[in-house]
Design an enzyme around this catalytic site. Sequence first.
Site: not given
Length: 193
Positions: A46, A51, A105-106, A147-148, A151
């Site tokens: 995702g 991000q 998380c990236l 989660h996204e 963000h």
Amino acid sequence: MSVLPIYLFGTKVLRKKASPVQELDPDTVKLVYDMFETMRSSNGIGLAASQVGMLKRVIVIDISDVEEEPGAEGVHSSDTPPKKLVIINPEVVSDSGSWAMEEGCLSIPDLRGEVTRAEEITLEYHDGNFERQRLTAGGLLARVILHEIDHLDGVLFIDHMSKPRRALLRSELNEIKSGRVETSYPVVTAEEE
Ligand code: CO
């Protein structure tokens, strides 16, 4: 399509609230393609536009390569949900249940932590054609979506962890913040922002 650098923990953009998308203009279409390319090349499941430094309410998700544990609690949704999706201007209209799972998380490389989230959600959003959709998702898909969405509101998964647990991660977080981290994908650190 291009791979965009991913903004890491410590950058200001990750703490800002993203704005709704008014129309599917060429810039937004390109952003969606680039986000898929970026997610693929970093092996993510995702990615939120924040991000990659774009404060637009756009999310891409691809969980098609993830094997879910059979019979694991909270993993299955009522009907067959999509595995790959574009979510624009998401709104969670209802949620139920709760379950904990370890997340990563990236934007916070090499760090994982357990987060409790709703088990099932109903979501309204615009799809990749900017048509309004309604989706009920459970388990991993619901988790990734939540989660996204976080963000897009400037929230990171570590914010959901208890203070003592987060304190244990302080030195690792400081390393990421100061750019002392190795990733297999291009990044923007706090210093470079
Ligand atoms: Co993330």
